[in-house]
Design an enzyme around this catalytic site. Structure first.
Site, PDB file in Angstrom:
ATOM      1  N   PHE A  12      29.741  38.253  37.787  1.00 25.86           N
ATOM      2  CA  PHE A  12      28.964  37.214  37.095  1.00 25.86           C
ATOM      3  C   PHE A  12      27.534  37.110  37.666  1.00 25.86           C
ATOM      4  O   PHE A  12      26.539  37.357  36.958  1.00 25.86           O
ATOM      5  CB  PHE A  12      29.740  35.892  37.216  1.00 25.86           C
ATOM      6  CG  PHE A  12      28.947  34.646  37.013  1.00 25.86           C
ATOM      7  CD1 PHE A  12      28.076  34.509  35.936  1.00 25.86           C
ATOM      8  CD2 PHE A  12      29.088  33.559  37.893  1.00 25.86           C
ATOM      9  CE1 PHE A  12      27.348  33.330  35.747  1.00 25.86           C
ATOM     10  CE2 PHE A  12      28.369  32.397  37.716  1.00 25.86           C
ATOM     11  CZ  PHE A  12      27.498  32.281  36.648  1.00 25.86           C
ATOM     12  N   ASP A  32      30.266  48.544  42.826  1.00 26.56           N
ATOM     13  CA  ASP A  32      31.280  47.536  42.490  1.00 26.56           C
ATOM     14  C   ASP A  32      32.620  48.235  42.326  1.00 26.56           C
ATOM     15  O   ASP A  32      32.696  49.299  41.712  1.00 26.56           O
ATOM     16  CB  ASP A  32      30.877  46.815  41.186  1.00 26.56           C
ATOM     17  CG  ASP A  32      31.622  45.498  40.998  1.00 26.56           C
ATOM     18  OD1 ASP A  32      32.864  45.528  40.961  1.00 26.56           O
ATOM     19  OD2 ASP A  32      30.958  44.461  40.889  1.00 26.56           O
ATOM     20  N   THR A  36      37.198  42.336  40.201  1.00 23.19           N
ATOM     21  CA  THR A  36      37.068  41.207  39.262  1.00 23.19           C
ATOM     22  C   THR A  36      35.874  41.427  38.329  1.00 23.19           C
ATOM     23  O   THR A  36      35.774  40.767  37.308  1.00 23.19           O
ATOM     24  CB  THR A  36      36.863  39.854  39.996  1.00 23.19           C
ATOM     25  OG1 THR A  36      35.731  39.981  40.866  1.00 23.19           O
ATOM     26  CG2 THR A  36      38.087  39.473  40.792  1.00 23.19           C
ATOM     27  N   GLN A  79      26.422  40.765  46.857  1.00 26.42           N
ATOM     28  CA  GLN A  79      27.193  39.738  46.138  1.00 26.42           C
ATOM     29  C   GLN A  79      28.691  40.023  46.172  1.00 26.42           C
ATOM     30  O   GLN A  79      29.506  39.155  45.866  1.00 26.42           O
ATOM     31  CB  GLN A  79      26.733  39.662  44.664  1.00 26.42           C
ATOM     32  CG  GLN A  79      25.241  39.507  44.463  1.00 26.42           C
ATOM     33  CD  GLN A  79      24.688  38.228  45.056  1.00 26.42           C
ATOM     34  OE1 GLN A  79      25.298  37.163  44.954  1.00 26.42           O
ATOM     35  NE2 GLN A  79      23.534  38.324  45.707  1.00 26.42           N
ATOM     36  N   TYR A 147      38.720  31.824  52.640  1.00 31.28           N
ATOM     37  CA  TYR A 147      37.480  32.197  51.925  1.00 31.28           C
ATOM     38  C   TYR A 147      36.261  31.576  52.621  1.00 31.28           C
ATOM     39  O   TYR A 147      35.269  32.256  52.908  1.00 31.28           O
ATOM     40  CB  TYR A 147      37.564  31.716  50.471  1.00 31.28           C
ATOM     41  CG  TYR A 147      36.253  31.809  49.725  1.00 31.28           C
ATOM     42  CD1 TYR A 147      35.773  33.038  49.281  1.00 31.28           C
ATOM     43  CD2 TYR A 147      35.484  30.668  49.472  1.00 31.28           C
ATOM     44  CE1 TYR A 147      34.561  33.133  48.588  1.00 31.28           C
ATOM     45  CE2 TYR A 147      34.281  30.753  48.787  1.00 31.28           C
ATOM     46  CZ  TYR A 147      33.819  31.983  48.350  1.00 31.28           C
ATOM     47  OH  TYR A 147      32.624  32.069  47.682  1.00 31.28           O
ATOM     48  N   LYS A 151      32.869  33.221  54.665  1.00 28.92           N
ATOM     49  CA  LYS A 151      31.449  32.958  54.387  1.00 28.92           C
ATOM     50  C   LYS A 151      30.731  32.495  55.662  1.00 28.92           C
ATOM     51  O   LYS A 151      29.600  32.902  55.932  1.00 28.92           O
ATOM     52  CB  LYS A 151      31.308  31.910  53.276  1.00 28.92           C
ATOM     53  CG  LYS A 151      31.787  32.384  51.903  1.00 28.92           C
ATOM     54  CD  LYS A 151      30.963  33.544  51.398  1.00 28.92           C
ATOM     55  CE  LYS A 151      31.349  34.014  50.022  1.00 28.92           C
ATOM     56  NZ  LYS A 151      30.646  35.205  49.573  1.00 28.92           N
TER      57      LYS A 151
HETATM   58  N1  NAD Z   1      30.278  31.637  41.214  1.00 28.55           N
HETATM   59  C1  NAD Z   1      30.073  30.686  42.107  1.00 28.55           C
HETATM   60  O1  NAD Z   1      29.997  29.497  41.765  1.00 28.55           O
HETATM   61  C2  NAD Z   1      29.910  31.012  43.574  1.00 28.55           C
HETATM   62  C3  NAD Z   1      29.759  29.948  44.478  1.00 28.55           C
HETATM   63  C4  NAD Z   1      29.591  30.250  45.826  1.00 28.55           C
HETATM   64  C5  NAD Z   1      29.535  31.562  46.256  1.00 28.55           C
HETATM   65  N2  NAD Z   1      29.719  32.560  45.344  1.00 28.55           N
HETATM   66  C6  NAD Z   1      29.649  33.946  45.853  1.00 28.55           C
HETATM   67  O2  NAD Z   1      28.764  34.695  45.024  1.00 28.55           O
HETATM   68  C7  NAD Z   1      29.176  36.068  44.977  1.00 28.55           C
HETATM   69  C8  NAD Z   1      29.337  36.514  43.544  1.00 28.55           C
HETATM   70  O3  NAD Z   1      30.344  35.694  42.945  1.00 28.55           O
HETATM   71  P1  NAD Z   1      30.677  35.740  41.374  1.00 28.55           P
HETATM   72  O4  NAD Z   1      30.917  34.334  40.958  1.00 28.55           O
HETATM   73  O5  NAD Z   1      29.679  36.567  40.678  1.00 28.55           O
HETATM   74  O6  NAD Z   1      32.107  36.447  41.435  1.00 28.55           O
HETATM   75  P2  NAD Z   1      32.597  37.778  40.679  1.00 28.55           P
HETATM   76  O7  NAD Z   1      34.045  37.905  41.031  1.00 28.55           O
HETATM   77  O8  NAD Z   1      32.207  37.733  39.254  1.00 28.55           O
HETATM   78  O9  NAD Z   1      31.755  38.907  41.424  1.00 28.55           O
HETATM   79  C9  NAD Z   1      32.155  39.548  42.604  1.00 28.55           C
HETATM   80  C10 NAD Z   1      32.006  41.024  42.371  1.00 28.55           C
HETATM   81  O10 NAD Z   1      32.315  41.738  43.576  1.00 28.55           O
HETATM   82  C11 NAD Z   1      33.119  42.873  43.237  1.00 28.55           C
HETATM   83  N3  NAD Z   1      33.871  43.234  44.443  1.00 28.55           N
HETATM   84  C12 NAD Z   1      34.866  42.548  45.049  1.00 28.55           C
HETATM   85  N4  NAD Z   1      35.297  43.208  46.138  1.00 28.55           N
HETATM   86  C13 NAD Z   1      34.537  44.340  46.227  1.00 28.55           C
HETATM   87  C14 NAD Z   1      34.480  45.419  47.145  1.00 28.55           C
HETATM   88  N5  NAD Z   1      35.321  45.492  48.186  1.00 28.55           N
HETATM   89  N6  NAD Z   1      33.571  46.413  46.945  1.00 28.55           N
HETATM   90  C15 NAD Z   1      32.730  46.372  45.878  1.00 28.55           C
HETATM   91  N7  NAD Z   1      32.747  45.361  44.970  1.00 28.55           N
HETATM   92  C16 NAD Z   1      33.631  44.361  45.152  1.00 28.55           C
HETATM   93  C17 NAD Z   1      33.974  42.411  42.079  1.00 28.55           C
HETATM   94  O11 NAD Z   1      34.516  43.458  41.311  1.00 28.55           O
HETATM   95  C18 NAD Z   1      32.961  41.573  41.300  1.00 28.55           C
HETATM   96  O12 NAD Z   1      32.247  42.353  40.378  1.00 28.55           O
HETATM   97  C19 NAD Z   1      30.459  36.131  45.819  1.00 28.55           C
HETATM   98  O13 NAD Z   1      30.126  36.578  47.107  1.00 28.55           O
HETATM   99  C20 NAD Z   1      30.942  34.708  45.827  1.00 28.55           C
HETATM  100  O14 NAD Z   1      31.750  34.443  46.960  1.00 28.55           O
HETATM  101  C21 NAD Z   1      29.897  32.334  44.020  1.00 28.55           C
END
Ligand code: NAD
Length: 332
Positions: A12, A32, A36, A79, A147, A151
C-alpha cells in the site's frame, strides 16, 4: 539520474512512494516478496523504463548486495515488513525475522555499499497504550506486541548504524495511514478501507466497543510527502519522527463520515471491545515540521473523499491484467 530502492514497493504505502518517485524522474527498483503486496499495485509502472520490479526478500543478503551493485542505489525507502500486530502475536518469529533481521540487512548492506540515506517505516505502535495524547517523540517507548517491539528495535538499530557508519537513517512513525491501494480484503484489513468497501455495498459497518476510541488518520499523500522529504532532508540523521495528521477522530464518527461521504445506507453495528485496545492516539507533528518541513495537506474529509472515489472506481473496474509482471527481473 538517481536510483532509489523501495522495499515493500508492491504494498500500500510503498507503491504510492514508487509512483511519486517516478513522477520526479528517479530510477526506482522495487524489492518485494509479494507476501502481502500485490502486482496490481505496480502493474501500471511496468512499462516505465525507469522502473524495475524484483520479486525477492529483504532476508536475501546476496540479492540485496547484487541490487545495490547492479543499480548503483543511492537511497533506500524501506517499507517491507510483516505489518500486522495480530500476525506478530500469532507468529512472532516470522515478524521478528522479516522486520528486525530484514532491516538489519538493509542497514548493513547500505553501509557496505556506501549508500548513506535510508528512510524506513516505523509505527505509532512503539508508544503502546498509555493515556498520554498527543504522542511526542521523546516519550518513553512501551511496545505492547511483537510487531511494536520490531519497530522499536529498528529505531535503535538505526541510531546505532548512524553512529557507527556515519549513515543518514530516518525513521517515520506512521500513525493510521489510509488512501488508495490499501488492501480491504486482508484478514487484518485497516478500518478505513474496511468501512469504505462495506459502505459502497450498503453492508453494516462493525465497530468494536463504543466507537469512542480515537485515532490519527493520515492520508497517503501526506505520508508520501514525508518520505520524499526524508530522502533529501539535511541534519535529520538518526531521527525517528511522528507522521500523522496532527488531529484525531473517534471510530464511530469516522463510520458516520464514511457513510455520509459515500451516500451509503449502511447501518452501524457494535461488537465487543478488543481487550487492550488503545483508547486515544494522536500525533504531535511539531518535530516532523521542524526537521523535515512536513506539512500535511489533507484534512480527513478531503482524504476520505479521494479514497471513497478511488474505491468506487475500483469496484467498477475489471481485474487488472498483470501477466507479464509475474516474471522476476534478473539481477547479476
Ligand atoms: N498502513 C499503516 O497504517 C501503517 C502504520 C504504521 C506503520 N506502517 C508500516 O509501513 C510499512 C508499509 O506498510 P503497508 O501498510 O504498506 O503494508 P503492506 O503489507 O501493504 O506492505 C508491506 C510490503 O512489504 C512486503 N514484504 C513483507 N515482507 C517482505 C520481505 N521479507 N521482503 C520483501 N518484501 C516484503 C509485502 O509483500 C508488502 O508488499 C510497514 O513497514 C508497516 O509496518 C504502516
Amino acid at each position: 539520474m538517481q536510483t532509489i530502492l523501495v522495499t515493500g514497493g508492491a504494498g500500500f504505502i510503498g507503491s504510492n512512494i514508487v509512483e511519486a518517485l517516478l513522477k520526479r524522474d528517479y530510477r526506482v527498483i522495487v524489492l518485494d516478496d509479494l507476501s502481502t503486496g500485490r502486482l496490481d499495485t505496480i502493474d501500471h509502472f511496468l512499462h516505465n523504463p525507469n522502473f524495475t520490479f524484483i520479486r525477492g526478500s529483504v532476508l536475501d543478503r546476496g540479492l540485496l548486495r547484487s541490487i545495490m551493485k547492479t543499480y548503483q542505489v543511492c537511497g533506500i525507502s524501506h517499507q517491507a515488513a510483516i505489518a500486522s500486530v495480530t500476525k506478530s502475536i500469532l507468529d512472532p518469529v516470522s515478524s521478528v525475522e522479516a522486520n528486525i533481521t530484514g532491516t538489519t540487512n538493509i542497514f548493513d548492506i547500505a553501509a557496505e555499499s556506501c549508500c548513506r540515506r535510508v528512510v524506513f517505516a516505523s509505527s505509532c505502535a512503539v508508544y503502546g497504550d498509555g493515556p498520554e495524547s498527543p504522542k511526542q517523540e521523546q516519550m518513553r517507548l512501551d511496545p505492547k506486541s511483537p510487531y511494536a517491539v520490531t519497530k522499536a528495535a529498528k529505531e535503535m538499530l538505526a541510531r546505532t548504524f548512524c553512529q557507527l557508519h556515519a549513515m543518514e537513517i530516518i525513521g517515520l512513525r506512521y500513525f493510521n495511514v489510509y488512501g488508495r491501494r490499501q488492501n480491504p480484503g486482508s484478514d487484518y484489513a485497516a478500518v478505513v478501507p474496511a468501512f469504505i468497501t462495506k459502505a459502497l455495498r450498503n453492508e453494516p459497518l462493525p465497530i468494536e466497543g463504543d466507537g469512542l476510541q480515537t485515532r490519527d488518520f493520515v492520508y497517503i499523500d501526506d505520508v508520501v510527502q514525508a518520505n520524499l522529504l526524508g530522502l533529501t532532508a539535511k541534519n535529520a540523521s538518526g531521527a525517528c519522527i511522528n507522521i500523522g495528521s496532527g488531529s484525531s477522530i473517534g471510530i464511530l464518527e469516522l463510520a458516520h463520515a464514511v457513510i455520509r461521504g459515500s451516500g451509503s445506507s449502511s447501518l452501524i453495528v457494535h461488537r465487543p471491545a478488543r481487550p487492550g485496545d488503545v483508547r486515544d492516539s494522536r500525533a504531535d507533528i511539531e518535530r516532523s515540521r521542524a526537521i523535515l518541513g512536513y506539512a500535511p495537506a489533507y484534512a480527513l474529509d478531503k482524504g476520505l473523499a479521494e479514497t471513497v472515489a478511488w474505491y468506487r472506481a475500483r469496484e467498477q473496474k475489471k481485474p487488472a491484467q498483470v501477466a507479464a509482471a509475474m516474471q522476476p527481473v534478473p539481477v547479476e
